[in-house]
Design a protein around this motif. Sequence first.
Motif, mmCIF file in Angstrom:
data_model
loop_
_atom_site.group_PDB
_atom_site.id
_atom_site.type_symbol
_atom_site.label_atom_id
_atom_site.label_comp_id
_atom_site.label_asym_id
_atom_site.label_seq_id
_atom_site.Cartn_x
_atom_site.Cartn_y
_atom_site.Cartn_z
ATOM 1 N N ALA A 289 -14.609 15.140 9.387
ATOM 2 C CA ALA A 289 -13.134 16.065 8.939
ATOM 3 C C ALA A 289 -13.160 17.036 9.651
ATOM 4 C CB ALA A 289 -12.406 16.316 8.507
ATOM 5 N N GLY A 290 -12.428 17.849 11.216
ATOM 6 C CA GLY A 290 -12.317 18.543 11.345
ATOM 7 C C GLY A 290 -11.105 19.074 11.989
ATOM 8 N N ALA A 291 -10.689 20.404 11.890
ATOM 9 C CA ALA A 291 -9.641 20.659 12.571
ATOM 10 C C ALA A 291 -9.907 22.299 12.828
ATOM 11 C CB ALA A 291 -8.384 21.387 11.857
ATOM 12 N N HIS A 292 -8.668 22.558 14.376
ATOM 13 C CA HIS A 292 -9.254 24.679 15.148
ATOM 14 C C HIS A 292 -8.431 23.653 15.892
ATOM 15 C CE1 HIS A 292 -11.847 27.063 16.807
ATOM 16 N NE2 HIS A 292 -12.886 27.192 15.363
ATOM 17 N N LEU A 293 -8.076 25.198 16.387
ATOM 18 C CA LEU A 293 -7.716 25.288 17.491
ATOM 19 C C LEU A 293 -7.779 25.297 18.604
ATOM 20 C CD1 LEU A 293 -5.941 29.146 16.736
ATOM 21 C CD2 LEU A 293 -4.372 27.239 17.088
ATOM 22 N N ASP A 294 -9.367 25.173 19.094
ATOM 23 C CA ASP A 294 -10.306 24.749 20.568
ATOM 24 C C ASP A 294 -10.812 22.736 19.635
ATOM 25 O OD1 ASP A 294 -11.692 24.356 21.645
ATOM 26 O OD2 ASP A 294 -13.138 25.878 21.802
ATOM 27 N N ARG A 295 -10.126 22.450 20.255
ATOM 28 C CA ARG A 295 -10.656 20.699 19.854
ATOM 29 C C ARG A 295 -11.733 20.021 20.033
ATOM 30 N NH1 ARG A 295 -8.236 18.754 25.825
ATOM 31 N NH2 ARG A 295 -9.808 19.880 26.731
#
Length: 407
Positions: A289-295
């Motif tokens: 999984a990954g979360a960031h402002l930049d998709r």
Amino acid sequence: MSRPTTVDQADGGMADNLSGGNGVLARPVPAPGDTRKVCLSGTHRVLTPAETLRRIRPLFPVVGITRIADVTWLDEIGIPVHQAVRPNSRTVSVSQGKGLTHDLAKVSAAMESIESWHAERVDPGETTATVADMERACGYRVRELAPEPRHHLWPGLELEWTRASRLDDGTDTFLPTDLLRLDGRVRDTWMPPLFAQNSNGLASGNTFAEAALHGLYEVIERDCLARAATGPSPALDLGTVDGPAREPLDLMAAAAVEVRVEVLPSPTGLACFLATIWSEEFPVPFAGAGAHLDRDVALCRALTEAAQSRVTQIAGARDDLTTGAYRRAVSSGSARPEPLPEAVRLTYDEIASVRNETLAEDLRATVGGVLALTGRSPLVADHTRPDLGIPVVRVVCPGLLCEPAFM
């Protein structure tokens, strides 16, 4: 795929790379106020991966890292995965790292090991007080901070408390010291169960802002995973993906690895993905999984983490791998993951994405998203040791949910 040597041997020898010559950092620390991004592919950092490696290599003997090993070759995918080995660890002695390049994977593995070293040595708390007294002073409920399922927390319990600060305005607060400390050593006294030992929000970086932002992204990612457990999430149309994430997708396709990506619910406004991979050659599903402002960064993180999880189980060197993981692989590993519903499918350009010029702007925006959702500021405890000079923090977000980490 041919088998390479370890990273340290390939780079010219362990003695040369770990000594640092005069025992000081090989490169000056960036100015605290300088949050301009230099690295933008797969992650956002204020130094290039090569510069970060030069800075941290002299610290390997100090924290006990004896080897950085390239384990990419164990799998046919080819996404770089490395391991940092720290034999005298008080938690896990093998830390994993992944990235779009080998330098990024080396940094990822080494920094994770350095983070753990700091968390294993958290100093005694600055004060002792009851849960009830500190809840009134700090404005959050202690039971929101990942307690053990059958914990002994109650209002009159006295705990040690470590100074922390709010990420929105920098004002002081406190967190339970037992929540922050990761020390798996066995003691000859009974310790009542209080908080689940996990590294959620533990992060490092070239600067404090970089470390705090990395920790905050991880806490938000776990919140999104927990929310996704309540129902199906939309699928991402992988044919519409462009940018840096195209490379790991193409590597997986070339290795005949099936990929499915879900777009997770993210009430903080960040892009968050869950990637699951499976192949006939190794018929076990693995996820990342990954979360960031930049998709782009969020998707790269999810894909590389799925590849890392697969290599981790192939290598079998991580301390917390259990026999149960292998029994589950034998009993149900051949089952191909169910396809996601075609009717609920999003194109890549439908995913919100923000790319600011500085990490300071990213941090303000991400803190604002958490505040808008929970009504409370994220909190950060600073584990940085002046003699080492590598910023290490633990970010805690009262009001966000927590889902266990992948390997």
